[in-house]
Write a protein that holds these residues in place. Sequence first.
Motif, PDB file in Angstrom:
ATOM      1  N   GLY A   1       0.765  -1.151   0.142  1.00  0.00           N
ATOM      2  CA  GLY A   1       0.198  -0.122   0.103  1.00  0.00           C
ATOM      3  C   GLY A   1       0.909   1.231   0.064  1.00  0.00           C
ATOM      4  O   GLY A   1       0.221   2.299   0.193  1.00  0.00           O
ATOM      5  N   ASP A   2       2.267   0.862  -0.256  1.00  0.00           N
ATOM      6  CA  ASP A   2       3.071   2.351  -0.309  1.00  0.00           C
ATOM      7  C   ASP A   2       3.361   2.928  -1.550  1.00  0.00           C
ATOM      8  O   ASP A   2       4.013   4.002  -1.643  1.00  0.00           O
ATOM      9  CB  ASP A   2       4.454   2.027   0.546  1.00  0.00           C
ATOM     10  CG  ASP A   2       5.069   1.042  -0.105  1.00  0.00           C
ATOM     11  OD1 ASP A   2       4.677   0.333  -0.989  1.00  0.00           O
ATOM     12  OD2 ASP A   2       6.140   0.380   0.695  1.00  0.00           O
ATOM     13  N   ALA A   3       2.927   2.197  -2.584  1.00  0.00           N
ATOM     14  CA  ALA A   3       2.933   2.905  -3.718  1.00  0.00           C
ATOM     15  C   ALA A   3       4.253   2.847  -4.481  1.00  0.00           C
ATOM     16  O   ALA A   3       4.676   3.695  -5.375  1.00  0.00           O
ATOM     17  CB  ALA A   3       2.223   4.312  -3.969  1.00  0.00           C
ATOM     18  N   LYS A   4       5.092   2.121  -3.854  1.00  0.00           N
ATOM     19  CA  LYS A   4       6.554   2.029  -4.260  1.00  0.00           C
ATOM     20  C   LYS A   4       6.664   0.929  -5.357  1.00  0.00           C
ATOM     21  O   LYS A   4       7.009  -0.286  -5.416  1.00  0.00           O
ATOM     22  CB  LYS A   4       7.381   1.764  -3.315  1.00  0.00           C
ATOM     23  CG  LYS A   4       7.545   2.783  -2.157  1.00  0.00           C
ATOM     24  CD  LYS A   4       8.675   2.452  -1.193  1.00  0.00           C
ATOM     25  CE  LYS A   4       8.786   3.591  -0.137  1.00  0.00           C
ATOM     26  NZ  LYS A   4       9.733   3.174   1.100  1.00  0.00           N
ATOM     27  N   THR A   5       6.103   1.419  -6.637  1.00  0.00           N
ATOM     28  CA  THR A   5       6.036   0.325  -7.713  1.00  0.00           C
ATOM     29  C   THR A   5       6.484   0.936  -8.878  1.00  0.00           C
ATOM     30  O   THR A   5       6.873   2.189  -9.019  1.00  0.00           O
ATOM     31  CB  THR A   5       4.285   0.312  -7.848  1.00  0.00           C
ATOM     32  OG1 THR A   5       3.648   1.640  -8.196  1.00  0.00           O
ATOM     33  CG2 THR A   5       3.684  -0.339  -6.619  1.00  0.00           C
ATOM     34  N   LEU A   6       6.242   0.057  -9.914  1.00  0.00           N
ATOM     35  CA  LEU A   6       7.014   0.388 -11.209  1.00  0.00           C
ATOM     36  C   LEU A   6       6.003   1.300 -11.778  1.00  0.00           C
ATOM     37  O   LEU A   6       6.422   2.536 -12.434  1.00  0.00           O
ATOM     38  CB  LEU A   6       6.857  -0.832 -12.129  1.00  0.00           C
ATOM     39  CG  LEU A   6       7.373  -0.439 -13.586  1.00  0.00           C
ATOM     40  CD1 LEU A   6       8.695   0.161 -13.660  1.00  0.00           C
ATOM     41  CD2 LEU A   6       7.236  -1.931 -14.627  1.00  0.00           C
TER      42      LEU A   6
ATOM     43  N   ALA B   1       4.210   3.669 -10.208  1.00  0.00           N
ATOM     44  CA  ALA B   1       4.417   4.988  -9.634  1.00  0.00           C
ATOM     45  C   ALA B   1       5.694   5.805 -10.394  1.00  0.00           C
ATOM     46  O   ALA B   1       5.611   6.884 -10.239  1.00  0.00           O
ATOM     47  CB  ALA B   1       4.671   4.725  -8.204  1.00  0.00           C
ATOM     48  N   SER B   2       6.549   4.883 -11.073  1.00  0.00           N
ATOM     49  CA  SER B   2       7.716   5.593 -11.792  1.00  0.00           C
ATOM     50  C   SER B   2       7.334   6.566 -12.787  1.00  0.00           C
ATOM     51  O   SER B   2       8.093   7.341 -13.382  1.00  0.00           O
ATOM     52  CB  SER B   2       8.757   4.654 -11.945  1.00  0.00           C
ATOM     53  OG  SER B   2       8.562   3.706 -12.936  1.00  0.00           O
TER      54      SER B   2
ATOM     55  N   LYS C   1       0.852  10.404  -9.156  1.00  0.00           N
ATOM     56  CA  LYS C   1       1.327   9.037  -8.730  1.00  0.00           C
ATOM     57  C   LYS C   1       0.371   8.316  -8.054  1.00  0.00           C
ATOM     58  O   LYS C   1      -0.730   9.217  -7.470  1.00  0.00           O
ATOM     59  CB  LYS C   1       2.573   9.153  -7.983  1.00  0.00           C
ATOM     60  CG  LYS C   1       3.787   9.555  -8.743  1.00  0.00           C
ATOM     61  CD  LYS C   1       5.027   9.687  -7.584  1.00  0.00           C
ATOM     62  CE  LYS C   1       6.345   9.865  -8.350  1.00  0.00           C
ATOM     63  NZ  LYS C   1       6.657   9.333  -9.433  1.00  0.00           N
ATOM     64  N   PRO C   2       0.094   7.174  -7.875  1.00  0.00           N
ATOM     65  CA  PRO C   2      -1.035   6.405  -7.229  1.00  0.00           C
ATOM     66  C   PRO C   2      -0.932   6.827  -5.585  1.00  0.00           C
ATOM     67  O   PRO C   2       0.055   7.321  -5.144  1.00  0.00           O
ATOM     68  CB  PRO C   2      -0.493   5.011  -7.279  1.00  0.00           C
ATOM     69  CG  PRO C   2       0.257   4.656  -8.590  1.00  0.00           C
ATOM     70  CD  PRO C   2       0.946   6.114  -8.492  1.00  0.00           C
ATOM     71  N   ARG C   3      -2.011   6.714  -4.983  1.00  0.00           N
ATOM     72  CA  ARG C   3      -1.885   7.088  -3.522  1.00  0.00           C
ATOM     73  C   ARG C   3      -1.032   6.022  -2.718  1.00  0.00           C
ATOM     74  O   ARG C   3      -1.071   5.167  -2.872  1.00  0.00           O
ATOM     75  CB  ARG C   3      -3.324   7.165  -2.953  1.00  0.00           C
ATOM     76  CG  ARG C   3      -3.475   7.537  -1.453  1.00  0.00           C
ATOM     77  CD  ARG C   3      -4.860   7.566  -0.949  1.00  0.00           C
ATOM     78  NE  ARG C   3      -5.450   8.776  -1.772  1.00  0.00           N
ATOM     79  CZ  ARG C   3      -5.433  10.125  -0.964  1.00  0.00           C
ATOM     80  NH1 ARG C   3      -4.708  10.235   0.031  1.00  0.00           N
ATOM     81  NH2 ARG C   3      -6.107  10.861  -1.633  1.00  0.00           N
TER      82      ARG C   3
END
Length: 388
Positions: A71-76, A78-79, A84-86
């Motif tokens: 749930g921290d949006a540390k994703t591909l 988000a790059s 960016k996603p929440r």
Amino acid sequence: MSPRRSEWLPALRRLAAPVFLAAAVALGGCGERAAETAKTAAAPAAPSEATLKLGRDVYNYRCYFCHGYSGDAKTLAASYLDPKPRDFQATKAEEMPVERILAAVKHGKPGTAMKGFTGILDEREMQAVSEFVRDEFLLKRAPNTRYHTKENGWPDHERNAVAFPFAKGELAIDTPWEQLTPEQQKGMRLFRSACITCHDHGKVNDPGKVWESRPVSFPRDAYCTTCHQDVPRSEPSGVTHPQRPATHTFAERDGSVPLHSPERAAQQVGANYAIHDKPPVLVGANAQELQGERLFQKNCAFCHAGDGTAKGWIGSFLEPHPRDLTSTEQMRGMTKQRLLHSIREGLPETSMPAWKSVLTEGEVEAVAAYIARAFHPVEGVRTSQAGK
């Protein structure tokens, strides 16, 4: 006769005062209990285990790509997404009641990549994932599901810990080799050989130039306006090319299709772009030029068109447009060295890629020879035609 008001009112007040005081005390206590009862009633009931399990399943299937398993949006995603996603882990619980989350799940968020799931998820699933997000991330700040687990096919993932700094963005993946410790060098090797498949957007010191092709619309008036803009807009059948009259004419129209119909327009658009897919006929070409022809038509014509004008379908879509290799203006000052370098290394901020890892040096030379022979003379490139 009744007593006068001035006589009985003070006495009544003296008698009533203790009663009013007792009532106030009693009502005060009732008020506190009522407020507490209302508060308890307003607090939503904790979601059931079944609801949370369903919500977790939906989230891990539908939501993780943008918001991350934790749930921290540390994703591909988000790059490259903007906005960016929440990041749910960084969101205050009071800012996101279940009703607000549910509204976003149902209807999406305009101006973002968050789209509504109505019609994809049913009401029960949307409610469950909304309650799961709030319970797991906003209230518990829990990690949900770790991706690299035994259940997901990653037994003993900790054995790869040397590569974690590069995957997590703690170390830049373009750090000079000599600046890394032996342990970090080992991690870099592992990261590049395995982890980079998914973690390809790791931290870098030099992101390089940012560029992307921007598609533009193709002509909708049934004419190839990139080079036929000065042809009368009446019946173009049989009209010669205004710039290269010896090259081609407009395609003949199919008389079975009505002149001003959309079908006729689409037919003519396709025919006019197809004209540029035809390579010129070479007479007396040598072996190197013939090799270059095969390579060019297989690899380069996709953008530069078969006739080198870059006025084919794809070339007309790209911006900036690929070079028109037949244009005196665009080929002015072109030399063998410059052309070879462009083919090998590509051109920054354009759609011209580097071919040095695809073509051999001899093949690069052959493509240059073909360009000079078929499309436009290039200083320093001797062609079979010039040798006649």
